[in-house]
Design an enzyme around this catalytic site. Structure first.
Site, PDB file in Angstrom:
ATOM      1  CG  ASP A 163      -1.929   1.086   1.237  1.00 32.92           C
ATOM      2  OD1 ASP A 163      -3.121   0.762   1.132  1.00 32.92           O
ATOM      3  OD2 ASP A 163      -1.547   2.267   1.342  1.00 32.92           O
ATOM      4  CG  ASP A 167      -2.881   3.484  -2.197  1.00 29.96           C
ATOM      5  OD1 ASP A 167      -3.887   2.762  -2.045  1.00 29.96           O
ATOM      6  OD2 ASP A 167      -2.273   4.013  -1.238  1.00 29.96           O
ATOM      7  CD  GLU A 168      -5.808  -1.519  -1.012  1.00 37.69           C
ATOM      8  OE1 GLU A 168      -5.386  -2.238  -0.090  1.00 37.69           O
ATOM      9  OE2 GLU A 168      -6.923  -0.980  -1.008  1.00 37.69           O
ATOM     10  CB  CYS A 178     -21.364   2.470  -5.990  1.00 38.80           C
ATOM     11  SG  CYS A 178     -21.709   4.220  -6.095  1.00 38.80           S
ATOM     12  CB  CYS A 190     -17.782   5.498  -8.318  1.00 39.00           C
ATOM     13  SG  CYS A 190     -17.871   4.491  -6.843  1.00 39.00           S
ATOM     14  CG  HIS A 249     -19.116   4.423  -1.506  1.00 36.35           C
ATOM     15  ND1 HIS A 249     -17.847   4.525  -2.013  1.00 36.35           N
ATOM     16  CD2 HIS A 249     -19.950   4.408  -2.571  1.00 36.35           C
ATOM     17  CE1 HIS A 249     -17.908   4.548  -3.334  1.00 36.35           C
ATOM     18  NE2 HIS A 249     -19.181   4.477  -3.692  1.00 36.35           N
ATOM     19  CG  HIS A 276     -20.597   8.795  -4.417  1.00 39.00           C
ATOM     20  ND1 HIS A 276     -19.844   9.089  -5.513  1.00 39.00           N
ATOM     21  CD2 HIS A 276     -20.638   7.443  -4.339  1.00 39.00           C
ATOM     22  CE1 HIS A 276     -19.453   7.965  -6.089  1.00 39.00           C
ATOM     23  NE2 HIS A 276     -19.913   6.952  -5.392  1.00 39.00           N
TER      24      HIS A 276
HETATM   25  N1  DCP Z   1      -8.519   8.271  -1.158  1.00 40.17           N
HETATM   26  C1  DCP Z   1      -9.589   9.105  -1.427  1.00 40.17           C
HETATM   27  N2  DCP Z   1     -10.592   9.193  -0.517  1.00 40.17           N
HETATM   28  C2  DCP Z   1     -10.564   8.489   0.622  1.00 40.17           C
HETATM   29  C3  DCP Z   1      -9.499   7.630   0.906  1.00 40.17           C
HETATM   30  C4  DCP Z   1      -8.476   7.559  -0.029  1.00 40.17           C
HETATM   31  O1  DCP Z   1      -9.613   9.749  -2.474  1.00 40.17           O
HETATM   32  N3  DCP Z   1     -11.563   8.607   1.484  1.00 40.17           N
HETATM   33  C5  DCP Z   1      -7.422   8.226  -2.134  1.00 40.17           C
HETATM   34  C6  DCP Z   1      -6.310   9.159  -1.720  1.00 40.17           C
HETATM   35  C7  DCP Z   1      -5.268   8.283  -1.158  1.00 40.17           C
HETATM   36  C8  DCP Z   1      -5.475   6.998  -1.933  1.00 40.17           C
HETATM   37  O2  DCP Z   1      -6.865   6.928  -2.190  1.00 40.17           O
HETATM   38  O3  DCP Z   1      -3.971   8.834  -1.336  1.00 40.17           O
HETATM   39  C9  DCP Z   1      -5.041   5.765  -1.175  1.00 40.17           C
HETATM   40  O4  DCP Z   1      -5.782   5.623   0.015  1.00 40.17           O
HETATM   41  P1  DCP Z   1      -5.137   5.104   1.353  1.00 40.17           P
HETATM   42  O5  DCP Z   1      -6.245   4.776   2.280  1.00 40.17           O
HETATM   43  O6  DCP Z   1      -4.142   4.055   1.054  1.00 40.17           O
HETATM   44  O7  DCP Z   1      -4.427   6.377   1.952  1.00 40.17           O
HETATM   45  P2  DCP Z   1      -3.029   6.990   1.615  1.00 40.17           P
HETATM   46  O8  DCP Z   1      -2.281   6.211   0.611  1.00 40.17           O
HETATM   47  O9  DCP Z   1      -3.227   8.429   1.265  1.00 40.17           O
HETATM   48  O10 DCP Z   1      -2.294   6.950   3.017  1.00 40.17           O
HETATM   49  P3  DCP Z   1      -1.705   5.680   3.777  1.00 40.17           P
HETATM   50  O11 DCP Z   1      -1.947   4.475   2.943  1.00 40.17           O
HETATM   51  O12 DCP Z   1      -0.254   6.000   3.934  1.00 40.17           O
HETATM   52  O13 DCP Z   1      -2.430   5.645   5.079  1.00 40.17           O
HETATM   53 MG    MG Z   2      -2.064   4.135   0.835  1.00 41.94          MG
END
Ligand code: DCP
Ligand code: MG
Length: 662
Positions: A108, A199-200, A579, A582, A597, A601
């Site tokens: 992640d 991102d994961e 959904c 999206c 969620h 939105h």
């Molecule tokens: N994201 C978003 N809205 C959210 C949660 C996340 O748009 N409610 C987007 C922005 C984040 C990305 O998804 O950068 C990845 O989500 P993560 O939960 O992995 O959060 P981050 O990568 O930002 O932080 P970390 O994983 O270090 O806690």
């Molecule tokens: Mg992340």
């Protein structure tokens, strides 16, 4: 006694019980003064519609807890000893499915959007910054998190928490680009990796470990450093015997860290024993509170210790899920054998209003879909039409057919009706999807049989929270990655499965004249009418809800509309799990996640409206994750004084006091 204490606190410090998504800790928020954050969030949103909605959700949750307590009190000791026998038997069965032969890695990215933005503007390094705007933050860097600023929080609240907070607008194209780079690295370790969100990802690194004679931890180190050298971004990883545990582990040493959980039963059980239940993907706020406040279950181990209560009070599948979590079990199957819930076909082409052309495209797609269904021996009875308009608005319409079918004539007949109802409109993408298979494709890994069976039983016999006292959790979707796995084009292998956001882009290209996203900025947005609701009602015999409650999200209807505001375009769950806005998939039992969620939105939509009406905020043309179609089109001019029928609700309205809103 606990009650007494908390009610005294409620009177003197009401924010203490005001637990919104904004006050949940994320990685990097360990030292945050939680009470201060709660108080600020409380004070800034008190009296707003958001606040009222949160209060209503809270009241419903309390009711549920009370109800659970009552039922618990009525259980006799002989009831419990009978249920204990069930638990003992299930433990044996579940234990028999324990697979310690695989090594799973969950990776992640750290503060992903924020980190990408910092790459392009290194002056942001070490300064508290958030990606998003005053309405909504997508994420915050770790500096900002120290102040309690986090994803999904309205920016104006974040600014109150951290007055020096720097806001950077969302630039989705950048994140997709970097996500692609990370995926190229992931492929080297597992060509069939499962992409979660942008991102994961989950990687089965068993083979690569074996081939190279390296441990899971060594591979994780190497992968992380490879991601860093390819992207300049850091990520965190978890390595464990299954995906559920790997995900928990990847969060432990965030940011830029990793945690390896050895693949032996004793280590797993020790690890899980003190693990707070909320750390498990799929256990959200509501489930956590019910388990904690009604049954005193705080850790995963307690799910096993209080197994008899769980089997007495929950559906078997939910209790099975809790029990398997308590035993540290999770999925280890390979993506190739995962079952699918829908099959689809779609085409992107240069936007056209030409109805003849559109109908002919539709016929081609219906034919293609039918052929593919025949090839796989699938028949299904829910047909969904997806359209992307010239202004990148995504519309989704669904209908339930009288019978299971795979015939192109049937598909085309109903698809044509749905398309006709949308015309005239300029369209750049048409997609058709069939779901609700009569014979779902099951995976055939014998070692998974017991678990699969209960998952399948659960899927097909989901109970309604409204008329059952049981709470149902979808064990089959518990890894988080499942949000994205079961939809998408049939021709897409799991290795190519994209996340929610990319899904909209995942299509076969008919012409090379596809207009890039940016062009839509200048196109006028056609206000979305809610004619889909009519279909929806036909489809499900249930009216779109204007409420937004725990129960709304946990029912068994195939499709259910949830609208936080009557004026808002309602969110509904196509086929009960996807959904309409999206494409994200959330099973009905993911009650809290669905609420969040839906709120997300709403807030995103408001943010889009706000940024469109504010000359100081640059429009975010590539923002697509949520409310993406709106973000990609130029919002209509908005007068400050909104008249009835307007669809524009600025964020400050959402959060201003009720006397201005009601
Ligand atoms: N994201 C978003 N809205 C959210 C949660 C996340 O748009 N409610 C987007 C922005 C984040 C990305 O998804 O950068 C990845 O989500 P993560 O939960 O992995 O959060 P981050 O990568 O930002 O932080 P970390 O994983 O270090 O806690
Ligand atoms: Mg992340």
């Amino acid at each position: 006694m606990e009650d007494g204490e908390s009610s005294t606190n409620n009177l003197s410090r009401p924010w203490e019980s005001y637990n919104t998504v904004f006050t949940n800790a994320k990685a990097g928020m360990e030292g945050v003064d939680k009470e201060k954050v709660q108080r600020i969030v409380y004070e800034m949103s008190k009296g707003s519609k958001y606040f009222q909605n949160e209060e209503r959700k809270e009241a419903l949750m309390k009711q549920k807890i009370e109800h659970m307590r009552d039922r618990c009190a009525k259980l006799s000791s002989s009831d419990l000893s009978n249920y204990q026998k069930v638990v003992d038997r299930r433990i044996l069965e579940l234990e028999a499915t324990r697979d310690l032969s695989r090594i799973w890695l969950h990776v992640d990215m750290d503060a992903f959007y924020a980190a990408v933005e910092t790459l392009s503007n290194p002056s942001l390094k070490d300064k508290p910054m958030a990606v998003g705007g005053l309405s909504m933050i997508s994420t915050a860097n770790y500096e900002a998190r120290k102040f309690g600023v986090r994803a999904a929080m309205p920016g104006f609240i974040a600014r109150k928490l951290c007055p020096d907070l720097i806001f950077v607008p969302v630039d989705f194209t950048k994140y997709t680009h970097y996500s692609d780079l990370t995926r190229k690295v992931f492929k080297n370790y597992d060509p069939h990796f499962i992409a979660g969100s942008l991102d994961e990802a989950y990687l089965d690194i068993t083979e690569v470990c074996r081939e190279r004679g390296l441990s899971g931890g060594e591979i994780a180190e190497e992968l992380r450093s490879s991601v860093y050298s390819e992207t300049g971004l850091t990520c965190s990883a978890g390595v464990a015997a299954n995906r559920l545990l790997a995900k928990v582990c990847s969060d432990i040493n965030k940011p830029n860290g990793q945690y390896v959980l050895q693949n032996d039963r004793a280590t797993v059980l020790t690890f899980i024993s003190s693990l707070p239940i909320r750390k498990i993907g799929g256990i959200g706020k509501v489930t956590e509170h019910i388990l904690k406040d009604a049954l005193g279950i705080k850790t995963c181990e307690e799910m096993v210790l209080k197994g008899s209560l769980l089997y007495a009070l929950f559906t078997q599948s939910s209790a099975d899920f809790f029990l398997s979590v308590g035993l540290g079990l999770g999925k280890t199957d390979t993506p190739q054998v995962r079952s699918r819930k829908s099959i689809s076909s779609e085409r992107t082409f240069a936007a056209t209003e030409d109805e003849r052309l559109l109908y002919s495209k539709l016929a081609e797609i219906a034919e293609m879909l039918s052929l593919d269904m025949k090839k796989e021996g699938i028949t299904a009875r829910t047909l969904t039409l997806k359209l992307k308009t010239a202004s990148f608005e995504i519309r989704s319409r669904a209908v339930s057919l009288q019978r299971y079918t795979c015939s192109s004539e049937d598909i085309l007949k109903h698809a044509t009706k749905m398309l006709k109802a949308e015309l005239p409109v300029s369209i750049r993408l048409i997609g058709l999807r069939m779901s609700q298979f009569n014979e779902e494709i099951r995976h055939s890994d014998p070692s998974q049989e017991t678990i699969t069976k209960f998952i399948v039983q659960k899927d097909s016999s989901r109970q309604n929270l409204d008329d059952s006292d049981s709470i149902d959790l979808d064990a089959s979707k518990i890894d988080g990655e499942s949000l994205n796995l079961s939809f998408g084009s049939h021709e897409t292998s799991y290795a190519q499965q994209k996340d929610v956001v990319e899904y909209e882009e995942e299509s076969r290209i008919d012409a090379d004249k596809v207009i890039p996203n940016q062009e839509c900025e200048n196109k006028e947005e056609k206000p979305r009418v809610l004619e889909g609701d009519a279909l929806l009602i036909k489809h499900t015999d249930c009216k779109p809800d204007t409420s937004h409650s725990m129960n709304d999200n946990s029912n068994t209807q195939n499709t259910k509309a949830v609208s936080v505001f009557p004026q808002m375009e309602p969110l509904f769950w196509i086929d009960g799990y996807r959904c309409n806005l999206c494409g994200i998939e959330l099973p009905p039992s993911f009650v809290e996640e669905r609420q969040e969620h839906s709120d997300f939105h709403l807030a995103q939509r408001l943010q889009n409206e706000e940024s469109g009406s504010s000359s100081s905020t640059r429009p975010a043309p590539k923002r697509r994750i949520l409310g993406k179609e709106k973000a990609n089109s130029k919002p209509k001019k908005q007068k400050p004084d909104q008249k009835e029928g307007s669809k524009h609700i600025p964020i400050h309205t959402f959060f201003t006091r009720s006397n201005q809103n009601s």
